[in-house]
Write a protein that holds these residues in place. Sequence first.
Motif, mmCIF file in Angstrom:
data_model
loop_
_atom_site.group_PDB
_atom_site.id
_atom_site.type_symbol
_atom_site.label_atom_id
_atom_site.label_comp_id
_atom_site.label_asym_id
_atom_site.label_seq_id
_atom_site.Cartn_x
_atom_site.Cartn_y
_atom_site.Cartn_z
ATOM 1 N N TRP A 1 -16.663 6.911 1.029
ATOM 2 C CA TRP A 1 -15.511 5.894 1.146
ATOM 3 C C TRP A 1 -16.379 5.697 -0.328
ATOM 4 O O TRP A 1 -17.276 5.668 -1.446
ATOM 5 C CB TRP A 1 -16.249 4.727 1.565
ATOM 6 N N PRO B 1 -0.624 5.091 0.443
ATOM 7 C CA PRO B 1 -1.479 5.410 0.441
ATOM 8 C C PRO B 1 -1.320 6.958 0.390
ATOM 9 O O PRO B 1 0.094 7.515 0.024
ATOM 10 C CB PRO B 1 -1.312 5.998 2.677
ATOM 11 N N VAL C 1 -11.209 3.238 1.187
ATOM 12 C CA VAL C 1 -10.509 4.389 0.861
ATOM 13 C C VAL C 1 -11.563 5.667 1.175
ATOM 14 O O VAL C 1 -12.553 5.221 0.587
ATOM 15 C CB VAL C 1 -9.240 5.062 0.080
ATOM 16 N N LEU D 1 -10.299 -3.354 -1.060
ATOM 17 C CA LEU D 1 -9.179 -2.009 -0.600
ATOM 18 C C LEU D 1 -10.395 -0.608 -0.835
ATOM 19 O O LEU D 1 -10.553 -0.512 -1.391
ATOM 20 C CB LEU D 1 -8.084 -1.270 -1.397
ATOM 21 N N GLU E 1 -8.810 7.651 5.123
ATOM 22 C CA GLU E 1 -9.131 5.932 6.223
ATOM 23 C C GLU E 1 -8.803 4.489 4.991
ATOM 24 O O GLU E 1 -9.281 4.986 3.944
ATOM 25 C CB GLU E 1 -10.833 6.009 7.128
ATOM 26 N N ILE E 2 -8.668 3.562 5.820
ATOM 27 C CA ILE E 2 -7.601 3.166 4.843
ATOM 28 C C ILE E 2 -8.594 1.570 5.308
ATOM 29 O O ILE E 2 -7.868 1.145 6.531
ATOM 30 C CB ILE E 2 -6.536 2.880 4.504
ATOM 31 N N LYS E 3 -9.890 0.670 4.714
ATOM 32 C CA LYS E 3 -9.379 -0.150 5.059
ATOM 33 C C LYS E 3 -9.188 -1.606 4.193
ATOM 34 O O LYS E 3 -9.298 -1.454 2.718
ATOM 35 C CB LYS E 3 -11.530 -0.374 5.259
ATOM 36 N N LEU F 1 0.809 -1.102 -0.360
ATOM 37 C CA LEU F 1 0.283 -0.410 -0.183
ATOM 38 C C LEU F 1 0.524 1.622 -0.367
ATOM 39 O O LEU F 1 1.973 1.051 0.857
ATOM 40 C CB LEU F 1 -0.602 -0.569 1.365
ATOM 41 N N GLN G 1 -12.110 9.049 1.256
ATOM 42 C CA GLN G 1 -11.756 10.494 1.052
ATOM 43 C C GLN G 1 -12.505 11.726 0.905
ATOM 44 O O GLN G 1 -13.366 11.452 0.075
ATOM 45 C CB GLN G 1 -10.743 10.809 -0.292
ATOM 46 N N TRP H 1 -5.941 10.526 1.319
ATOM 47 C CA TRP H 1 -6.705 9.268 2.111
ATOM 48 C C TRP H 1 -6.771 9.878 3.577
ATOM 49 O O TRP H 1 -5.874 9.739 3.850
ATOM 50 C CB TRP H 1 -5.893 7.491 1.850
#
Length: 199
Positions: free
Chosen positions: A83, A57, A77, A75, A63-65, A55, A79, A61
């Motif tokens: 989501w 980032p 993100v 994946l 948050e990231i899951k 990854l 922004q 971004w």
Amino acid sequence: MSLPRRIHRILGWCLILPFFVWALTGLVFFIKPGYQAAFSYLVVKTYPINTAIQLKPQPEWQEIKLLQTVLGTHLMVKQAGSWQQLSPKDFTVRPQPSADDLQLLVKDAISVDPKRYGEQLLKTEQGFVTDTGVQIQLDWASLSLSQQGKDTELINNLYKAHYLQWTGQKTLDQVLGVLGLILLMLTTVVGVRLLIRRC
């Protein structure tokens, strides 16, 4: 009969139905029968991630899951407050898969509670519906699920009845709510006056 007693009696008759509805729905809200199932939180079924992903980032971004489901690795993100699901390989926007794949994903999620969701799942224009009558919606961007059964709808309707939302028209329902509160306050004031006079 004195004028205050007449007013009190008229107000009492006007409030019989609202009082009955308030008492009945208030009892339901206090005991909360069936609330746990009706408002249960449905989530996609996840598995251990079995592939290594590099990854990088991006500054935008928030948050990231990273999740693994029956459809593979996801994946997500966040922004600008929204989501978005990206391809773990090249970070391009991942399009929504076929209806069969979505159905496989939802069916895997509902397998944790066959008593509520049953065994069969049908695709509809609004989302999915189970053979027990539970409607399910999937937000692909955030990979989140929401569910609503007949019990959920019943409890929501009880809330509407409790707050005098009887017509389905927002403005008219607000007028009914305010009118109900005014009548309740008038009944209380007149009743207190009668009680003070008697004492």
